[in-house]
Design a protein around this motif. Structure first.
Motif, PDB file in Angstrom:
ATOM      1  N   GLU A 152     -24.825   3.977 -21.566  1.00  0.00           N
ATOM      2  CA  GLU A 152     -23.521   4.632 -21.601  1.00  0.00           C
ATOM      3  C   GLU A 152     -22.409   3.661 -21.217  1.00  0.00           C
ATOM      4  O   GLU A 152     -21.348   3.623 -21.861  1.00  0.00           O
ATOM      5  N   ARG A 153     -22.620   2.857 -20.174  1.00  0.00           N
ATOM      6  CA  ARG A 153     -21.594   1.921 -19.730  1.00  0.00           C
ATOM      7  C   ARG A 153     -21.325   0.847 -20.768  1.00  0.00           C
ATOM      8  O   ARG A 153     -20.172   0.474 -21.000  1.00  0.00           O
ATOM      9  N   LEU A 154     -22.373   0.368 -21.391  1.00  0.00           N
ATOM     10  CA  LEU A 154     -22.183  -0.658 -22.423  1.00  0.00           C
ATOM     11  C   LEU A 154     -21.457  -0.092 -23.640  1.00  0.00           C
ATOM     12  O   LEU A 154     -20.554  -0.734 -24.193  1.00  0.00           O
ATOM     13  N   LEU A 155     -21.831   1.122 -24.032  1.00  0.00           N
ATOM     14  CA  LEU A 155     -21.159   1.751 -25.179  1.00  0.00           C
ATOM     15  C   LEU A 155     -19.705   2.067 -24.850  1.00  0.00           C
ATOM     16  O   LEU A 155     -18.826   1.952 -25.718  1.00  0.00           O
ATOM     17  N   GLU A 156     -19.432   2.457 -23.599  1.00  0.00           N
ATOM     18  CA  GLU A 156     -18.059   2.759 -23.199  1.00  0.00           C
ATOM     19  C   GLU A 156     -17.168   1.528 -23.309  1.00  0.00           C
ATOM     20  O   GLU A 156     -16.019   1.610 -23.749  1.00  0.00           O
ATOM     21  N   ILE A 157     -17.699   0.364 -22.900  1.00  0.00           N
ATOM     22  CA  ILE A 157     -16.936  -0.884 -22.984  1.00  0.00           C
ATOM     23  C   ILE A 157     -16.514  -1.148 -24.427  1.00  0.00           C
ATOM     24  O   ILE A 157     -15.361  -1.468 -24.719  1.00  0.00           O
ATOM     25  N   GLU A 158     -17.429  -0.971 -25.351  1.00  0.00           N
ATOM     26  CA  GLU A 158     -17.133  -1.227 -26.761  1.00  0.00           C
ATOM     27  C   GLU A 158     -16.222  -0.151 -27.334  1.00  0.00           C
ATOM     28  O   GLU A 158     -15.320  -0.442 -28.130  1.00  0.00           O
ATOM     29  N   ALA A 159     -16.443   1.105 -26.928  1.00  0.00           N
ATOM     30  CA  ALA A 159     -15.621   2.207 -27.448  1.00  0.00           C
ATOM     31  C   ALA A 159     -14.170   2.066 -27.003  1.00  0.00           C
ATOM     32  O   ALA A 159     -13.240   2.277 -27.795  1.00  0.00           O
ATOM     33  N   VAL A 160     -13.953   1.718 -25.736  1.00  0.00           N
ATOM     34  CA  VAL A 160     -12.595   1.535 -25.220  1.00  0.00           C
ATOM     35  C   VAL A 160     -11.887   0.412 -25.969  1.00  0.00           C
ATOM     36  O   VAL A 160     -10.712   0.521 -26.333  1.00  0.00           O
ATOM     37  N   ALA A 161     -12.618  -0.688 -26.191  1.00  0.00           N
ATOM     38  CA  ALA A 161     -12.030  -1.814 -26.921  1.00  0.00           C
ATOM     39  C   ALA A 161     -11.657  -1.419 -28.353  1.00  0.00           C
ATOM     40  O   ALA A 161     -10.614  -1.823 -28.870  1.00  0.00           O
ATOM     41  N   LEU A 162     -12.505  -0.610 -28.977  1.00  0.00           N
ATOM     42  CA  LEU A 162     -12.237  -0.152 -30.344  1.00  0.00           C
ATOM     43  C   LEU A 162     -10.986   0.724 -30.382  1.00  0.00           C
ATOM     44  O   LEU A 162     -10.128   0.565 -31.262  1.00  0.00           O
ATOM     45  N   LEU A 184     -23.959  -7.048 -35.122  1.00  0.00           N
ATOM     46  CA  LEU A 184     -23.170  -5.817 -35.186  1.00  0.00           C
ATOM     47  C   LEU A 184     -21.722  -6.024 -34.746  1.00  0.00           C
ATOM     48  O   LEU A 184     -20.935  -5.077 -34.738  1.00  0.00           O
ATOM     49  N   LYS A 185     -21.398  -7.271 -34.360  1.00  0.00           N
ATOM     50  CA  LYS A 185     -20.051  -7.641 -33.905  1.00  0.00           C
ATOM     51  C   LYS A 185     -19.615  -6.820 -32.691  1.00  0.00           C
ATOM     52  O   LYS A 185     -18.461  -6.414 -32.565  1.00  0.00           O
ATOM     53  N   LEU A 186     -20.569  -6.590 -31.792  1.00  0.00           N
ATOM     54  CA  LEU A 186     -20.275  -5.883 -30.538  1.00  0.00           C
ATOM     55  C   LEU A 186     -20.099  -6.928 -29.445  1.00  0.00           C
ATOM     56  O   LEU A 186     -20.879  -7.021 -28.500  1.00  0.00           O
ATOM     57  N   SER A 187     -19.026  -7.700 -29.582  1.00  0.00           N
ATOM     58  CA  SER A 187     -18.815  -8.853 -28.714  1.00  0.00           C
ATOM     59  C   SER A 187     -18.589  -8.473 -27.257  1.00  0.00           C
ATOM     60  O   SER A 187     -19.024  -9.176 -26.339  1.00  0.00           O
ATOM     61  N   ARG A 188     -17.913  -7.371 -27.035  1.00  0.00           N
ATOM     62  CA  ARG A 188     -17.623  -6.972 -25.646  1.00  0.00           C
ATOM     63  C   ARG A 188     -18.875  -6.493 -24.929  1.00  0.00           C
ATOM     64  O   ARG A 188     -19.049  -6.718 -23.733  1.00  0.00           O
ATOM     65  N   MET A 189     -19.740  -5.824 -25.659  1.00  0.00           N
ATOM     66  CA  MET A 189     -21.022  -5.432 -25.079  1.00  0.00           C
ATOM     67  C   MET A 189     -21.842  -6.669 -24.734  1.00  0.00           C
ATOM     68  O   MET A 189     -22.488  -6.722 -23.683  1.00  0.00           O
ATOM     69  N   GLU A 190     -21.793  -7.652 -25.615  1.00  0.00           N
ATOM     70  CA  GLU A 190     -22.546  -8.881 -25.375  1.00  0.00           C
ATOM     71  C   GLU A 190     -22.051  -9.591 -24.112  1.00  0.00           C
ATOM     72  O   GLU A 190     -22.842 -10.057 -23.293  1.00  0.00           O
TER      73      GLU A 190
END
Length: 263
Positions: free
Chosen positions: A42-52, A14-20
């Protein structure tokens, strides 16, 4: 493969590198503090959302073609007393953009017009508005070239479509006076944006001189009429920051121990 291996594989797919990257640390903290699953997610999704969002901001800034990233925090309001800081900070909320109002910054060279306008455009990019920066002379030359190769309509779209267009340095480059056609081209941009999107303009000439500047007083009158209608107009009557900096940097230091001085 373990469950964790599968999770990492899915994140890569899914190319969610920051979550990984944050997965192990976040799960370790969750175990230590006995956090519920929804908090971890929520914390993992927030990391990816902020990066996006950060990537989108950066793309907006690149697409805007801003030549430099000016900040209102770097503007010396104490020096430039010709500007009402409270009014500028109110503009920084970008409420005028939501109202589709225009902003005109007028004043002498070096007074800080472009700094404020560029800083506001950068803020708008960070709020994910589609923005475009251009100097008046470049825009007119660009539109002129569209007449030559029959791409005028496409070039006009580049200036009409953005949520916010900053036309900088109106009146600085006298190349604009080469033909009365300039007024017509300028009008096409202003008319295309009028009542639809916000436009920021900086100028060092008075509105009464705009007709001579663009070569056609009649068309220019229609341009100015649309520019000032429902616009926020700030006239900066203050000293030049560049001249101030030049004098400061070139001020000769006092020499110690020279003849005629007391020890």
């Amino acid at each position: 493969m373990t469950t964790m291996d599968n999770i990492r594989s899915h994140l890569k797919t899914l190319k969610l590198s920051r979550m990984e990257k944050a997965l192990d640390e976040t799960l370790a903290e969750a175990t230590q503090k006995n956090l519920p699953a929804e908090i971890v997610l929520e914390r993992l999704l927030e990391i990816e959302a902020v990066a996006l969002i950060e990537r989108r901001m950066e793309r907006r800034i690149r697409e805007s073609k801003l030549p430099e990233r000016k900040l209102l925090a770097d503007f010396d309001f104490a020096f430039q007393t010709g500007i009402d800081k409270r009014q500028v900070m109110d503009l920084a909320t970008l409420a005028f953009v939501q109202r589709k109002q225009w902003l005109i910054l007028a004043g002498s060279s070096g007074a800080g017009k472009s700094h404020i306008a560029k800083a506001l455009l950068l803020l708008a990019c960070q709020h994910l508005y589609r923005c475009r920066y251009v100097t008046a002379s470049f825009m007119l030359r660009d539109l002129w070239s569209g007449l030559a190769d029959d791409t005028l309509e496409n070039k006009l779209k580049a200036y009409v479509r953005p949520d916010i267009l900053l036309i900088d340095e109106i009146g600085f480059d006298r190349l604009e006076q080469e033909s009365t056609r300039n007024a017509s081209l300028f009008f096409k941009v202003i008319e295309g944006r009028y009542g639809k999107n916000s436009t920021l303009l900086t100028t060092n000439i008075d509105f009464t001189a705009m007709g001579k500047y663009l070569g056609d007083p009649v068309v220019t009158a229609a341009i100015v009429d649309r520019m000032v209608h429902h616009a926020v107009i700030i006239s900066i009557d203050g000293p030049s920051w560049r001249m101030h900096e030049s004098k400061r940097l070139n001020r000769s230091p006092r020499k110690k121990g020279t003849a005629g001085t007391s020890e």
